[in-house]
Design an enzyme around this catalytic site. Structure first.
Site, PDB file in Angstrom:
ATOM      1  N   SER A 121       0.847  -1.178   0.000  1.00  0.00           N
ATOM      2  CA  SER A 121       0.000   0.000   0.000  1.00  0.00           C
ATOM      3  C   SER A 121       0.890   1.238   0.000  1.00  0.00           C
ATOM      4  CB  SER A 121      -0.886  -0.032   1.255  1.00  0.00           C
ATOM      5  OG  SER A 121      -1.642   1.155   1.362  1.00  0.00           O
ATOM      6  N   LYS A 147      -1.213  -0.982  -4.360  1.00  0.00           N
ATOM      7  CA  LYS A 147      -2.387  -0.183  -3.985  1.00  0.00           C
ATOM      8  C   LYS A 147      -1.928   1.251  -3.810  1.00  0.00           C
ATOM      9  CE  LYS A 147      -4.836   0.186   0.444  1.00  0.00           C
ATOM     10  NZ  LYS A 147      -5.578  -0.583   1.473  1.00  0.00           N
ATOM     11  N   LEU A 148      -2.649   2.155  -4.460  1.00  0.00           N
ATOM     12  CA  LEU A 148      -2.334   3.577  -4.327  1.00  0.00           C
ATOM     13  C   LEU A 148      -3.384   4.230  -3.440  1.00  0.00           C
ATOM     14  CD1 LEU A 148      -1.631   4.578  -8.056  1.00  0.00           C
ATOM     15  CD2 LEU A 148       0.013   3.732  -6.342  1.00  0.00           C
ATOM     16  N   LYS A 149      -2.930   4.984  -2.469  1.00  0.00           N
ATOM     17  CA  LYS A 149      -3.855   5.804  -1.696  1.00  0.00           C
ATOM     18  C   LYS A 149      -4.267   6.979  -2.567  1.00  0.00           C
ATOM     19  CE  LYS A 149      -4.006   3.804   2.360  1.00  0.00           C
ATOM     20  NZ  LYS A 149      -5.287   3.361   2.955  1.00  0.00           N
ATOM     21  N   ASP A 175      -7.279   3.189  -2.880  1.00  0.00           N
ATOM     22  CA  ASP A 175      -7.976   3.263  -1.595  1.00  0.00           C
ATOM     23  C   ASP A 175      -8.184   4.730  -1.231  1.00  0.00           C
ATOM     24  OD1 ASP A 175      -8.988   3.007   0.941  1.00  0.00           O
ATOM     25  OD2 ASP A 175      -7.274   1.931   1.782  1.00  0.00           O
ATOM     26  N   ASN A 177     -10.062   5.828   1.473  1.00  0.00           N
ATOM     27  CA  ASN A 177     -10.348   6.059   2.898  1.00  0.00           C
ATOM     28  C   ASN A 177     -11.468   7.076   3.092  1.00  0.00           C
ATOM     29  OD1 ASN A 177      -7.059   5.312   3.198  1.00  0.00           O
ATOM     30  ND2 ASN A 177      -8.427   4.380   4.720  1.00  0.00           N
ATOM     31  N   GLU A 200     -11.291   1.005  -3.150  1.00  0.00           N
ATOM     32  CA  GLU A 200     -11.575   0.698  -1.744  1.00  0.00           C
ATOM     33  C   GLU A 200     -12.144   1.927  -1.045  1.00  0.00           C
ATOM     34  OE1 GLU A 200      -8.081  -0.934   0.068  1.00  0.00           O
ATOM     35  OE2 GLU A 200      -8.832  -0.695   2.112  1.00  0.00           O
ATOM     36  N   ASP A 225     -13.968  -1.221   3.247  1.00  0.00           N
ATOM     37  CA  ASP A 225     -13.035  -1.395   4.365  1.00  0.00           C
ATOM     38  C   ASP A 225     -13.728  -0.831   5.613  1.00  0.00           C
ATOM     39  OD1 ASP A 225     -10.981  -1.177   6.243  1.00  0.00           O
ATOM     40  OD2 ASP A 225      -9.586  -0.089   4.977  1.00  0.00           O
ATOM     41  N   LYS A 249     -10.156  -6.962   7.873  1.00  0.00           N
ATOM     42  CA  LYS A 249      -9.121  -6.596   8.852  1.00  0.00           C
ATOM     43  C   LYS A 249      -9.608  -7.040  10.213  1.00  0.00           C
ATOM     44  CE  LYS A 249      -7.490  -2.241   6.900  1.00  0.00           C
ATOM     45  NZ  LYS A 249      -7.747  -0.789   6.912  1.00  0.00           N
ATOM     46  N   GLY A 277      -4.391  -4.372   6.130  1.00  0.00           N
ATOM     47  CA  GLY A 277      -3.275  -4.160   7.051  1.00  0.00           C
ATOM     48  C   GLY A 277      -3.413  -2.846   7.779  1.00  0.00           C
TER      49      GLY A 277
HETATM   50  O1  SMG Z   1      -0.401  -2.378   6.693  1.00  0.00           O
HETATM   51  O2  SMG Z   1       0.420  -2.235   4.691  1.00  0.00           O
HETATM   52  C1  SMG Z   1      -0.287  -1.822   5.601  1.00  0.00           C
HETATM   53  C2  SMG Z   1      -1.091  -0.563   5.354  1.00  0.00           C
HETATM   54  C3  SMG Z   1      -2.313  -0.868   4.573  1.00  0.00           C
HETATM   55  O3  SMG Z   1      -3.278   1.006   3.493  1.00  0.00           O
HETATM   56  C4  SMG Z   1      -3.266   0.302   4.472  1.00  0.00           C
HETATM   57  N1  SMG Z   1      -4.078   0.505   5.509  1.00  0.00           N
HETATM   58  O4  SMG Z   1      -7.273   1.943   4.835  1.00  0.00           O
HETATM   59  O5  SMG Z   1      -6.472   0.066   4.273  1.00  0.00           O
HETATM   60  C5  SMG Z   1      -6.345   1.144   4.847  1.00  0.00           C
HETATM   61  C6  SMG Z   1      -5.065   1.539   5.555  1.00  0.00           C
HETATM   62  C7  SMG Z   1      -5.354   1.885   6.978  1.00  0.00           C
HETATM   63  C8  SMG Z   1      -4.198   2.343   7.760  1.00  0.00           C
HETATM   64  S1  SMG Z   1      -3.849   3.977   7.451  1.00  0.00           S
HETATM   65  C9  SMG Z   1      -2.878   4.530   8.719  1.00  0.00           C
HETATM   66 MG    MG Z   2      -8.470   0.869   3.396  1.00  0.00          MG
END
Ligand code: SMG
Ligand code: MG
Length: 354
Positions: A121, A147-149, A175, A177, A200, A225, A249, A277
């Site tokens: 990610s 995965k790109l935020k 993702d 969020n 996501e 998520d 998760k 994660g």
């Molecule tokens: O654990 O590799 C990892 C991070 C994966 O992007 C990740 N987690 O929304 O899925 C999600 C984020 C939540 C944590 S952001 C601090």
């Molecule tokens: Mg997420």
């Protein structure tokens, strides 16, 4: 524990993890659990000091003597929410019980693989050239999925740039969020041409119905998520058509047993699932890798090697082998903190006798 590189999402930037670990000591064995709450309540309502408080004041005192993981779930059910805190406690009790029984978490949960594919990610960065360098580095390391935020202002352009540079064959997902609203449906549909595995959590946590509306406007599959905090939420989202993929998760859903229920539900409905994660140390990672080895985890998880997160992990580091992480086979989660390393990063210890 400082992160090797700041991790920026649509809600903020993590530069370190303030980790709450639970160690359960029984006459037969000890067990470890990791609480994945971040320092501030930005991903969800939980935050690490709040988790410590609810564990100390309510959750730990409610445990029956000789509880197994199922009994932990029953004892904690009256307390609303606080799923990340509950997960840490369930995980530690489960680990202790499995160590006493000489059984690995993977076998207990029903794992069918001895290794799991590793996704990575990638946080929001300052520029597209910088992003392309980061993606190139991870692909060289062998990650099988990127995965790109994303957030408003950092979505179509970075996805297009990654596709143009690395081609259509790289498994790619994004993702948000919860950074968008249904009013952005037209804009998000611009991602359709890039053949993403999924988008996501585009909309708010409590917008399950809106996600179902959005799904009719996009060809990119929607993965939830933050919206899914239980098997009931997952069932509702699936039957409403709000998602065709679920990020599972354990911390978000209240434990490994609930995570397995969601896995079973997704599998029964032919809904794709993968293991999310939360920047875990080796303790939480070991348990997640065992979970991700269940047969219904049909897509690569946010399960990266330890060095993607920390220079020095508190357990022996997880390392990529041919794009995969190996499922631990020892009793319980199969790993333990290295005492000297744990000491070095420990800021406080509290013992709570039952
Ligand atoms: O654990 O590799 C990892 C991070 C994966 O992007 C990740 N987690 O929304 O899925 C999600 C984020 C939540 C944590 S952001 C601090
Ligand atoms: Mg997420």
């Amino acid at each position: 524990m400082p992160l090797v590189t700041p991790f920026q999402t649509s809600f903020g930037t993590e530069t370190r993890r303030d980790v709450l670990l639970l160690r359960v000591v029984t006459p037969e064995a000890e067990g470890w659990g990791e609480c994945v709450a971040m320092s501030a309540p930005l991903y969800s309502a939980e935050y690490v000091d709040g988790a410590a408080d609810v564990l100390r004041r309510f959750l730990i005192p409610a445990l029956p003597a000789h509880a197994d993981a199922h009994a932990v779930g029953r004892a904690l059910r009256p307390f609303k929410g606080h799923r990340m805190a509950k997960t840490a406690l369930e995980a530690a009790v489960l680990d202790a019980g499995l160590r006493a029984a000489g059984l690995s978490l993977g076998s207990f949960l029903g794992a069918s693989a001895d290794r799991v594919s590793a996704g990575v990610s990638i946080g929001i960065v300052d520029s597209i050239p910088e992003l392309l360098d980061v993606v190139a580095g991870y692909l060289e390391e062998g990650y099988v999925r990127i995965k790109l935020k994303i957030k408003p202002g950092w979505d179509v352009a970075p996805v297009r740039a990654v596709r143009e540079r690395f081609g259509l064959d790289v498994p790619l997902q994004v993702d948000a969020n919860a950074a968008y609203t249904l009013a952005d449906a037209g804009h998000l549909a611009r991602l359709d041409e890039f053949g993403l595995l999924l988008i996501e959590q585009p909309l708010a946590d409590d917008d399950i119905v809106q996600h179902a509306r959005l799904a009719t406007r996009l060809t990119t599959p929607i993965c939830l998520d933050e919206s899914i905090e239980s098997a009931e939420h997952a069932a509702a989202a699936i039957s409403l058509g709000a998602c065709s993929v679920v990020n599972i998760k354990p911390g978000r859903v209240g434990g490994y047993l609930e995570a397995r229920r969601i896995h079973d539900l997704c599998r029964a409905h032919g809904v794709a699932a993968w293991c999310g994660g939360m920047l875990e140390t080796g303790i939480g990672r070991a348990a997640n890798v065992a979970l991700a080895a269940l047969p219904g985890f049909s897509l690569p998880g946010d399960l990266s090697g330890s060095r993607r997160y920390f220079t020095t992990d508190i357990t022996p580091p997880f390392e990529l082998r041919d794009g995969h992480l190996t499922v631990p086979t020892g009793p319980g989660i199969g790993v333990e903190p290295i005492p000297e390393i744990l000491d070095e990063v420990t800021t406080a210890i509290e013992w709570i006798p039952l």
